[in-house]
Scaffold this motif. Structure first.
Motif, PDB file in Angstrom:
ATOM      1  N   SER A 242      17.897   0.401 -10.470  1.00  0.00           N
ATOM      2  CA  SER A 242      16.762   0.802 -11.305  1.00  0.00           C
ATOM      3  C   SER A 242      15.570  -0.131 -11.092  1.00  0.00           C
ATOM      4  O   SER A 242      14.422   0.319 -11.051  1.00  0.00           O
ATOM      5  N   VAL A 243      15.858  -1.418 -10.942  1.00  0.00           N
ATOM      6  CA  VAL A 243      14.788  -2.388 -10.688  1.00  0.00           C
ATOM      7  C   VAL A 243      14.130  -2.112  -9.344  1.00  0.00           C
ATOM      8  O   VAL A 243      12.904  -2.079  -9.225  1.00  0.00           O
ATOM      9  N   ALA A 244      14.954  -1.922  -8.319  1.00  0.00           N
ATOM     10  CA  ALA A 244      14.418  -1.619  -6.976  1.00  0.00           C
ATOM     11  C   ALA A 244      13.571  -0.354  -7.009  1.00  0.00           C
ATOM     12  O   ALA A 244      12.482  -0.298  -6.410  1.00  0.00           O
ATOM     13  N   ASN A 245      14.060   0.657  -7.718  1.00  0.00           N
ATOM     14  CA  ASN A 245      13.305   1.910  -7.824  1.00  0.00           C
ATOM     15  C   ASN A 245      11.996   1.703  -8.572  1.00  0.00           C
ATOM     16  O   ASN A 245      10.952   2.252  -8.190  1.00  0.00           O
ATOM     17  N   ASN A 246      12.039   0.916  -9.659  1.00  0.00           N
ATOM     18  CA  ASN A 246      10.827   0.660 -10.439  1.00  0.00           C
ATOM     19  C   ASN A 246       9.771  -0.060  -9.612  1.00  0.00           C
ATOM     20  O   ASN A 246       8.571   0.217  -9.723  1.00  0.00           O
ATOM     21  N   ILE A 247      10.221  -1.030  -8.805  1.00  0.00           N
ATOM     22  CA  ILE A 247       9.277  -1.766  -7.961  1.00  0.00           C
ATOM     23  C   ILE A 247       8.625  -0.825  -6.954  1.00  0.00           C
ATOM     24  O   ILE A 247       7.407  -0.858  -6.753  1.00  0.00           O
ATOM     25  N   GLN A 248       9.425   0.016  -6.332  1.00  0.00           N
ATOM     26  CA  GLN A 248       8.889   0.964  -5.357  1.00  0.00           C
ATOM     27  C   GLN A 248       7.916   1.942  -6.020  1.00  0.00           C
ATOM     28  O   GLN A 248       6.849   2.242  -5.472  1.00  0.00           O
ATOM     29  N   LYS A 249       8.283   2.416  -7.207  1.00  0.00           N
ATOM     30  CA  LYS A 249       7.386   3.330  -7.927  1.00  0.00           C
ATOM     31  C   LYS A 249       6.073   2.635  -8.287  1.00  0.00           C
ATOM     32  O   LYS A 249       4.990   3.209  -8.155  1.00  0.00           O
ATOM     33  N   ALA A 250       6.187   1.391  -8.761  1.00  0.00           N
ATOM     34  CA  ALA A 250       4.998   0.649  -9.165  1.00  0.00           C
ATOM     35  C   ALA A 250       4.080   0.398  -7.972  1.00  0.00           C
ATOM     36  O   ALA A 250       2.861   0.595  -8.067  1.00  0.00           O
ATOM     37  N   ILE A 251       4.657  -0.047  -6.865  1.00  0.00           N
ATOM     38  CA  ILE A 251       3.855  -0.311  -5.673  1.00  0.00           C
ATOM     39  C   ILE A 251       3.192   0.964  -5.175  1.00  0.00           C
ATOM     40  O   ILE A 251       2.014   0.967  -4.766  1.00  0.00           O
ATOM     41  N   HIS A 252       3.927   2.064  -5.222  1.00  0.00           N
ATOM     42  CA  HIS A 252       3.369   3.347  -4.785  1.00  0.00           C
ATOM     43  C   HIS A 252       2.190   3.746  -5.660  1.00  0.00           C
ATOM     44  O   HIS A 252       1.137   4.183  -5.162  1.00  0.00           O
ATOM     45  N   LYS A 253       2.328   3.586  -6.987  1.00  0.00           N
ATOM     46  CA  LYS A 253       1.248   3.941  -7.900  1.00  0.00           C
ATOM     47  C   LYS A 253       0.052   2.996  -7.737  1.00  0.00           C
ATOM     48  O   LYS A 253      -1.106   3.427  -7.781  1.00  0.00           O
ATOM     49  N   LEU A 254       0.340   1.710  -7.553  1.00  0.00           N
ATOM     50  CA  LEU A 254      -0.745   0.745  -7.353  1.00  0.00           C
ATOM     51  C   LEU A 254      -1.485   1.024  -6.051  1.00  0.00           C
ATOM     52  O   LEU A 254      -2.706   0.849  -5.970  1.00  0.00           O
ATOM     53  N   LYS A 255      -0.737   1.428  -5.043  1.00  0.00           N
ATOM     54  CA  LYS A 255      -1.351   1.789  -3.765  1.00  0.00           C
ATOM     55  C   LYS A 255      -2.379   2.896  -3.960  1.00  0.00           C
ATOM     56  O   LYS A 255      -3.487   2.854  -3.414  1.00  0.00           O
ATOM     57  N   SER A 256      -2.030   3.876  -4.790  1.00  0.00           N
ATOM     58  CA  SER A 256      -2.934   4.990  -5.056  1.00  0.00           C
ATOM     59  C   SER A 256      -4.130   4.548  -5.893  1.00  0.00           C
ATOM     60  O   SER A 256      -5.278   4.898  -5.602  1.00  0.00           O
ATOM     61  N   ILE A 257      -3.869   3.738  -6.925  1.00  0.00           N
ATOM     62  CA  ILE A 257      -4.942   3.300  -7.815  1.00  0.00           C
ATOM     63  C   ILE A 257      -5.937   2.401  -7.098  1.00  0.00           C
ATOM     64  O   ILE A 257      -7.158   2.542  -7.231  1.00  0.00           O
ATOM     65  N   LEU A 258      -5.409   1.455  -6.314  1.00  0.00           N
ATOM     66  CA  LEU A 258      -6.252   0.469  -5.640  1.00  0.00           C
ATOM     67  C   LEU A 258      -6.724   0.932  -4.271  1.00  0.00           C
ATOM     68  O   LEU A 258      -7.514   0.245  -3.619  1.00  0.00           O
ATOM     69  N   GLN A 259      -6.201   2.081  -3.838  1.00  0.00           N
ATOM     70  CA  GLN A 259      -6.532   2.613  -2.516  1.00  0.00           C
ATOM     71  C   GLN A 259      -6.275   1.562  -1.440  1.00  0.00           C
ATOM     72  O   GLN A 259      -7.126   1.254  -0.610  1.00  0.00           O
ATOM     73  N   SER A 260      -5.088   0.979  -1.509  1.00  0.00           N
ATOM     74  CA  SER A 260      -4.682  -0.060  -0.568  1.00  0.00           C
ATOM     75  C   SER A 260      -3.286   0.259  -0.075  1.00  0.00           C
ATOM     76  O   SER A 260      -2.579   1.074  -0.665  1.00  0.00           O
ATOM     77  N   ASP A 261      -2.877  -0.387   1.017  1.00  0.00           N
ATOM     78  CA  ASP A 261      -1.532  -0.155   1.524  1.00  0.00           C
ATOM     79  C   ASP A 261      -0.528  -1.022   0.779  1.00  0.00           C
ATOM     80  O   ASP A 261      -0.870  -2.050   0.191  1.00  0.00           O
ATOM     81  N   SER A 262       0.737  -0.627   0.807  1.00  0.00           N
ATOM     82  CA  SER A 262       1.782  -1.307   0.046  1.00  0.00           C
ATOM     83  C   SER A 262       1.948  -2.756   0.458  1.00  0.00           C
ATOM     84  O   SER A 262       2.134  -3.637  -0.376  1.00  0.00           O
ATOM     85  N   ASP A 263       1.890  -3.021   1.757  1.00  0.00           N
ATOM     86  CA  ASP A 263       2.080  -4.385   2.240  1.00  0.00           C
ATOM     87  C   ASP A 263       1.006  -5.318   1.706  1.00  0.00           C
ATOM     88  O   ASP A 263       1.286  -6.470   1.351  1.00  0.00           O
ATOM     89  N   SER A 264      -0.220  -4.854   1.619  1.00  0.00           N
ATOM     90  CA  SER A 264      -1.310  -5.690   1.110  1.00  0.00           C
ATOM     91  C   SER A 264      -1.107  -6.024  -0.361  1.00  0.00           C
ATOM     92  O   SER A 264      -1.369  -7.141  -0.802  1.00  0.00           O
ATOM     93  N   ILE A 265      -0.611  -5.052  -1.135  1.00  0.00           N
ATOM     94  CA  ILE A 265      -0.382  -5.276  -2.558  1.00  0.00           C
ATOM     95  C   ILE A 265       0.713  -6.305  -2.762  1.00  0.00           C
ATOM     96  O   ILE A 265       0.575  -7.242  -3.557  1.00  0.00           O
ATOM     97  N   ILE A 266       1.817  -6.154  -2.041  1.00  0.00           N
ATOM     98  CA  ILE A 266       2.929  -7.096  -2.163  1.00  0.00           C
ATOM     99  C   ILE A 266       2.495  -8.490  -1.740  1.00  0.00           C
ATOM    100  O   ILE A 266       2.829  -9.491  -2.384  1.00  0.00           O
ATOM    101  N   LEU A 267       1.744  -8.591  -0.653  1.00  0.00           N
ATOM    102  CA  LEU A 267       1.258  -9.882  -0.173  1.00  0.00           C
ATOM    103  C   LEU A 267       0.370 -10.544  -1.219  1.00  0.00           C
ATOM    104  O   LEU A 267       0.460 -11.755  -1.448  1.00  0.00           O
ATOM    105  N   PHE A 268      -0.472  -9.758  -1.867  1.00  0.00           N
ATOM    106  CA  PHE A 268      -1.348 -10.318  -2.892  1.00  0.00           C
ATOM    107  C   PHE A 268      -0.538 -10.853  -4.063  1.00  0.00           C
ATOM    108  O   PHE A 268      -0.812 -11.939  -4.578  1.00  0.00           O
ATOM    109  N   PHE A 269       0.466 -10.112  -4.490  1.00  0.00           N
ATOM    110  CA  PHE A 269       1.349 -10.597  -5.549  1.00  0.00           C
ATOM    111  C   PHE A 269       1.953 -11.943  -5.162  1.00  0.00           C
ATOM    112  O   PHE A 269       1.974 -12.891  -5.941  1.00  0.00           O
ATOM    113  N   GLN A 270       2.452 -12.023  -3.951  1.00  0.00           N
ATOM    114  CA  GLN A 270       3.155 -13.234  -3.509  1.00  0.00           C
ATOM    115  C   GLN A 270       2.211 -14.414  -3.403  1.00  0.00           C
ATOM    116  O   GLN A 270       2.577 -15.548  -3.737  1.00  0.00           O
ATOM    117  N   ARG A 271       0.994 -14.203  -2.966  1.00  0.00           N
ATOM    118  CA  ARG A 271       0.077 -15.308  -2.727  1.00  0.00           C
ATOM    119  C   ARG A 271      -0.569 -15.832  -4.019  1.00  0.00           C
ATOM    120  O   ARG A 271      -0.749 -17.027  -4.178  1.00  0.00           O
TER     121      ARG A 271
END
Length: 207
Positions: free
Chosen positions: A175-204
């Motif tokens: 459920s956690v893995a699914n939630n993360i994927q869903k969240a990243i997918h939705k953020l990708k749409s909202i921010l008009q950015s690719d998934s890798d960039s969003i994850i990298l920003f979180f990490q940095r």
């Protein structure tokens, strides 16, 4: 990038070793270890608890009860190498229980309390670009359903592993893995950015 990941991994290992030793000392009755745990984490616990209810007294009482129980049952506690995970999980359970007991509380308490979780990011950096990006990220994350917001908060803002997030939220690992994927997918749409960039920003910026 490889160097960044390696350094982050090393820091996490060091933190886990330190947490394990502090927790062991606390379990053996070391009062300094207990004071360190309280001083280090009580504000973070309050911040987390306030994301579920506006009743600050209830949150404070829940934290106080939690630490009282820890102190009184320290010799019976399980070992841990992630103190924050242990405390967040324990506090979440206690807050939900106290909300259910509080008949005067204005919120109808449900199993997930999905409408109550609010996420925000604050930075003391003078870098305008970083502040701007954090503001955009906070706005985007707050458009997510509450369950996804909490998952993102615990995973990226509090540095918990997927298994630890599952433990805190009392859901299964998938459920956690699914939630993360869903969240990243939705953020990708909202921010008009690719998934890798969003994850990298979180990490940095949120570590």
């Amino acid at each position: 990038m490889n160097s960044f990941v390696a350094n982050r991994g090393f820091r996490l290992i060091m933190q886990k070793n330190f947490d394990f030793e502090i927790w062991q000392r606390f379990r053996r009755g070391d009062e300094k270890a207990f004071s360190y745990i309280f001083d280090t984490y009580h504000l973070q616990l309050f911040e987390y608890g306030r994301r579920f209810t506006l009743d600050e007294d209830l949150v404070r009482d829940s934290i106080q009860d939690l630490f009282f129980e820890l102190a009184s049952k320290k010799d019976k506690l399980s070992p841990t190498d992630n103190i924050l995970f242990y405390l967040l999980k324990s506090l979440r359970i206690r807050i939900f229980g106290n909300l259910r007991k509080n008949k005067n509380h204005s919120i109808e308490v449900k199993t997930e309390l999905t409408d109550e979780f609010f996420l925000s990011y604050v930075t003391d950096s003078d870098e305008l670009e970083k502040e701007f990006r954090l503001d955009l990220l906070a706005e985007a994350v707050n458009e997510l359903p509450a369950r996804l917001k909490e998952t993102i908060y615990l995973k990226f803002y509090k540095n918990l592993s997927n298994a630890e997030v599952a433990g805190v939220m009392q859901v299964n690992y998938q459920s956690v893995a699914n939630n993360i994927q869903k969240a990243i997918h939705k953020l990708k749409s909202i921010l008009q950015s690719d998934s890798d960039s969003i994850i990298l920003f979180f990490q940095r910026y949120l570590r």
